[in-house]
Design an enzyme around this catalytic site. Structure first.
Site, short mmCIF file in Angstrom:
data_model
loop_
_atom_site.label_atom_id
_atom_site.label_comp_id
_atom_site.label_asym_id
_atom_site.label_seq_id
_atom_site.Cartn_x
_atom_site.Cartn_y
_atom_site.Cartn_z
N GLY A 57 0.81 -1.21 0.00
CA GLY A 57 0.00 0.00 0.00
C GLY A 57 0.84 1.26 0.00
N GLY A 75 -1.51 -6.29 -6.40
CA GLY A 75 -0.85 -6.63 -5.13
C GLY A 75 -1.24 -5.78 -3.95
CD GLU A 76 1.52 -1.42 -3.64
OE1 GLU A 76 2.10 -0.79 -2.75
OE2 GLU A 76 1.56 -1.10 -4.85
CB ILE A 77 -5.63 -1.87 -5.27
CG1 ILE A 77 -6.85 -0.94 -5.23
CG2 ILE A 77 -5.92 -3.14 -6.02
CD1 ILE A 77 -6.55 0.46 -4.82
CB SER A 88 0.77 -3.03 -7.82
OG SER A 88 0.35 -2.95 -6.49
#
Length: 922
Positions: free
Chosen positions: A513, A877-879, A683
């Site tokens: 994030g 990957g992060e969202i 990401s």
């Protein structure tokens, strides 16, 4: 020390082992029998990675005394598959996508086997109860539960709907390394053994801030079994390392700045001897006052953590006239929010083995996110050319940003260089918790203006980020916090000031994030406060202001494509409205059967950049080669950390070459064999390395098409690559035949490509700061016990715009894992420090969500394609993590009337707010 010999049957084979009084069953399995499928994640019985079955019962072998195993039957992961056939549980974990990094997987499977052996048809609650001591940081547990249920009830994998797949891309497939991970064959750094290998330990500071006056290693050096002791004077090259700023000492030489600072290294014949040697090293300190917060660090009279000053970075984002816009707004909301340090808690503690050959060339085997940056920093400190250093990836047992900085790499390499022998360095869980960087603790003062119809007019923010003792990636993390501080909304007037400051706390760096979860908590809380003041629904105010094609971000970037936010809002709102689980709050007309329970939904949105952006060069290389037997090999320098990159690259090559997915081998993160893939962060790898592999495969395809066209007497343009053959109507030749023809003509069936991402500009310049963004909306349904303050998340609906789901099975796993990690941030995770001293020194004190807290997760995949992404893909990957915490906090407010301004919303914090009558106390 008195020894005894025990006899035990392991996977049906008899063994006799000599043990000491403190020897554990885990040590017998790993060190004596070399059954390394059983993992050591904590050594304290808190994580379950070491689970095996003893006489039909699941036990945690790291705290199970080996003497108790005398005369028992022990089953480990290595014994499950028979004659090459996977056990049904292993097969289910593969097919359901219950495997990501794979470090916890053997323990999970063994715990599940013990359960099913005793109870062949467990309920979900019984599954959760049986696996409550087995932690997983990657999967979010959902697919683990589904896999066990699949064995018990025969249910198929559950997947969200996606676009029609291509030949390979878009199909839900298991990861290529899943079989190795479910059988215990996957090799992590701590699993490696070399002839003559030494064991290393690191002496670390007792103080968070002190001058280093003297380090006396003479007694340690004299201890029998100690081979070498190193201090800062023994570092032949660069004394500092750092990804962005080289300010982090390899070994402390002037002063210590946090309790994780390394002072001396020991290499010894055994781990026990190395530990004894640490106790014999004498260090004289002059303690200094401790700087504990960025506000204190930036005070005029603050003691300096670094000679250059405590301000690491001052970041500003400006657009329009904020003061005038706030003055003209119909409503203004101003609040202060706080977020804690968060620990990555990857299941594999940091580990590495360094070897040295006869020519002095160093190879470091390590699980890292940036292998080529590791190589550069290792070479600099060893004072040797980069060509004399090889960094070779092992499996990585989770990372989430926490394995971007140097940990064991330089230390192991220095010791191998000094001794001429292989050296293994493995962190204990306590050491891992103390040493590596965390998510930044922040204080965010946010002021938001809007018109009476809910249109946002202005956002003003002041952000303080605690960088800790060293820079790590703070500059970039806090820049993301600042640039995303308006949320995924079109706001015409923006003023964000952000300060990243050095303190004597544990360093802060990259974490899934990358600064945006902190801002999102503040922004999304603010959006709900505004909605309530204006009489709007949370969905309505977000829909009104949502970024869309043509919108302008806080940095002035005009969005031209792939903005799926409105669709994520609509899809989540539809699911909430149709859900059978309804809100029942203090103001609800529905009588809830338990008087002390309140239930409600909360919603939040998010966006997050894909790729490095900000004008940084963002590139990655990949090589694709067709082998003589018609298979393909992809070599890429990017790191696989559990996210599924190896599967993405296999799908891409299979798509372009017309091969089956299992006909592609993927080799990653070996600085000798692969091109630089850049960092596995932001990401970016599906987009950047995915494109590199796609283009390299296309070049191989073009070569094959030319020779096939000549052989089939047709145009290359009309050829079809399918099922390992090249077709021209009814005639075809195999890829193997085409490759042989190409080689006969002197043409290579191998191609390398370095893909460069679309150009971006630095913050403050006109243009695109990022080449793509992911978007998300989540709704969380919570229950709050108003008597205890306990919050339970019952259900999360998560919609994510990923551009294109290259592998829907992996995408679903990323969503579920992100949601549960966000749940931890919302409700329970905080890395506690007091005056620079860490208090969260075990997984018992730092509690991540267990399987018992797993809510029902409904994943929705939105595919608004990015034209430059491979097949339209962006990143995932992060969202999924970012909206979870604010959605939960908003739900708590809707259920109870209490708003939480400081994460996490622990029972103590919720109860205190309830006792104050729900008053909003920022």
């Amino acid at each position: 020390m008195k020894k005894q010999t025990i006899s035990l049957y392991v996977n049906g084979s008899p063994h006799q082992v000599e043990i000491g009084p403190k020897t554990t069953l885990l040590e017998v399995l790993r060190d004596d029998l070399h059954l390394t499928g059983t993992k050591n994640g904590c050594g304290q019985g808190h994580c379950g990675s070491c689970t095996v079955i003893v006489d039909d019962k699941a036990v945690r072998s790291c705290i199970y005394k080996a003497s108790r195993a005398d005369g028992t039957r022990v089953e480990t992961i290595e014994g499950l598959a028979e004659s090459g056939e996977l056990h049904p549980l292993q097969e289910a974990f593969v097919e359901h996508g219950a495997v990501q990094c794979g470090f916890c997987t053997p323990g999970m499977i063994m715990a599940a086997k013990a359960l099913l052996d005793a109870n062949p048809h467990p309920t979900d609650e019984e599954i959760k109860r049986a696996l409550k001591r087995n932690l997983c940081r990657c999967t979010g547990y959902t697919r683990i539960i589904q896999a066990i249920r699949g064995v018990a009830e025969g249910t198929a994998p559950q997947l969200p709907a996606t676009a029609t797949p291509l030949a390979a891309v878009g199909r839900p497939v298991p990861r290529p390394d899943a079989r190795a991970k479910v059988t215990g064959q996957a090799t992590f750094a701590a699993d490696l053994y070399f002839e003559g290998m030494l064991h290393a330990k690191v002496l670390r500071s007792e103080y968070p801030h002190a001058r280093l006056l003297r380090v006396n290693t003479s007694r340690a050096t004299a201890l029998p079994g100690v081979v070498v002791v190193l201090t800062a004077d023994d570092v032949p090259g660069a004394k500092n390392h750092g990804i962005v700023i080289p300010d982090w000492p390899v070994l402390a030489y002037d002063k210590v700045r946090y309790v994780g600072d390394a002072i001396a290294l020991v290499a010894a014949e055994t781990e026990e001897t190395a530990e004894q040697a640490l106790e014999l090293i004498q260090v004289d300190y002059e303690p200094l006052p401790v700087v504990t917060s960025p506000q204190q660090a930036l005070a005029p009279d603050a003691l300096l953590v670094h000679d250059g000053g405590n301000l690491l970075k001052h970041i500003q984002v400006r657009k329009g006239d904020v003061e005038q816009a706030l003055a003209e707004a119909d409503v203004v909301v101003e609040r202060e929010y706080r977020t804690p340090r968060q620990e990555h808690a990857f299941m594999e503690p940091e580990a590495g083995v360094a070897t040295i050959d006869e020519e002095g060339r160093i190879t470091v085997h390590v699980g890292s996110q940036i292998p080529f940056a590791d190589r550069r920093q290792i070479a600099a400190s060893l004072a040797i050319p980069e060509e004399k250093v090889r960094v070779k990836a092992t499996q990585v047992g989770g990372a989430f940003g926490g394995k971007e900085d140097i940990s064991v790499q330089i230390h192991a390499a220095l010791l191998a260089q000094a001794t001429g022998r292989p050296v293994k360095l493995v962190f204990t869980r306590q050491e891992s918790l103390i040493v590596h960087p965390k998510r930044h603790a922040t204080t965010i003062r946010l002021k938001t203006g809007a018109t009476s119809d809910g249109t946002l007019t202005a956002v003003q923010a002041e952000i303080y980020g605690d960088a800790g003792a060293y820079a790590s990636l703070s500059e970039h993390v806090m820049t993301r916090a600042a640039t995303h501080a308006t949320g995924p909304y079109d706001v015409p007037h923006v003023e964000i000031v952000c300060y990243a400051a050095y303190t004597n706390n544990v360093p802060a760096g990259a974490f899934r994030g990358f600064g945006v979860p902190q801002s999102a908590f503040a922004v999304e809380s603010q959006m709900d406060i505004l909605a309530e003041k204006l009489g709007l629904s949370p969905f309505e105010i977000r829909r009104k202001n949502a970024l869309r094609v043509g919108s302008t971000t806080a940095t002035g970037q005009v969005l031209r494509e792939s903005v799926g936010l409105l669709e994520t809002i609509a899809r989540v709102e539809e699911k909430v409205q149709s859900s059978k689980l309804k809100a029942q709050s203090s103001n609800s007309e529905i009588q809830y059967p338990i008087s002390n329970i309140r239930r409600s939904w909360g919603v939040a949105c998010a966006y997050k950049n894909v790729g490095l952006g900000g004008g940084a060069a963002d590139a990655a290389g990949a090589e694709v080669e067709l082998t003589d037997d018609g298979r393909a090999v992809v070599r890429a320098g990017a790191a696989e950390v559990g996210q599924g990159l190896v599967g993405v690259l296999a799908l891409v090559a299979a798509e372009e070459l017309g091969l089956s997915y299992d006909s592609v081998e993927v080799i990653v993160a070996d600085t000798d064999q692969t091109l630089d893939g850049g960092p596995t962060t932001a990401s970016r790898q599906s987009f950047i390395t995915g494109n590199a592999a796609r283009l390299a495969a296309q070049r191989v395809r073009e070569t094959l098409a030319q020779v096939a066209a000549e052989e089939l007497d047709t145009s290359p343009d009309g050829l079809v690559f399918e099922a390992g053959r090249i077709h021209a109507g009814e005639r075809s030749i195999s890829l193997t035949e085409a490759a042989a023809l190409a080689k006969r003509e002197g043409r290579e069936v191998r191609a390398s490509v370095v893909y460069e991402a679309p150009r971006t500009v630095p913050l403050g310049e006109v243009g695109d700061m990022h080449f793509a963004f992911g978007y998300a909306t989540q709704a969380a349904l919570v229950e709050v016990d108003i008597n205890s303050g306990q919050v339970e998340v019952l259900k999360v609906i998560a919609a994510n715009d990923v551009g294109r789901a290259l592998n829907p099975l992996a995408v679903a796993g990323q969503i579920e894992g992100g949601v549960v990690m966000g749940l931890g941030l919302a409700l329970q995770e905080e890395f506690v420090m007091e005056e620079g001293i860490p208090r969260s020194t075990s997984l018992a004190r730092y509690k991540i969500p267990s399987i018992e807290r797993t809510p029902e997760i409904v994943s929705i995949i939105v595919e608004d394609k990015a034209s430059a992404g491979p097949y339209g893909a962006k990143g995932i990957g992060e969202i999924p993590l970012i909206p979870t915490a604010p959605a939960i906090i908003n739900a708590i407010y809707n259920a109870t009337g209490v708003r939480i301004y400081s994460l996490p919303a622990t029972p103590k914090r919720v109860l205190a707010a309830l006792e104050h009558g729900g008053a909003e106390v920022p």
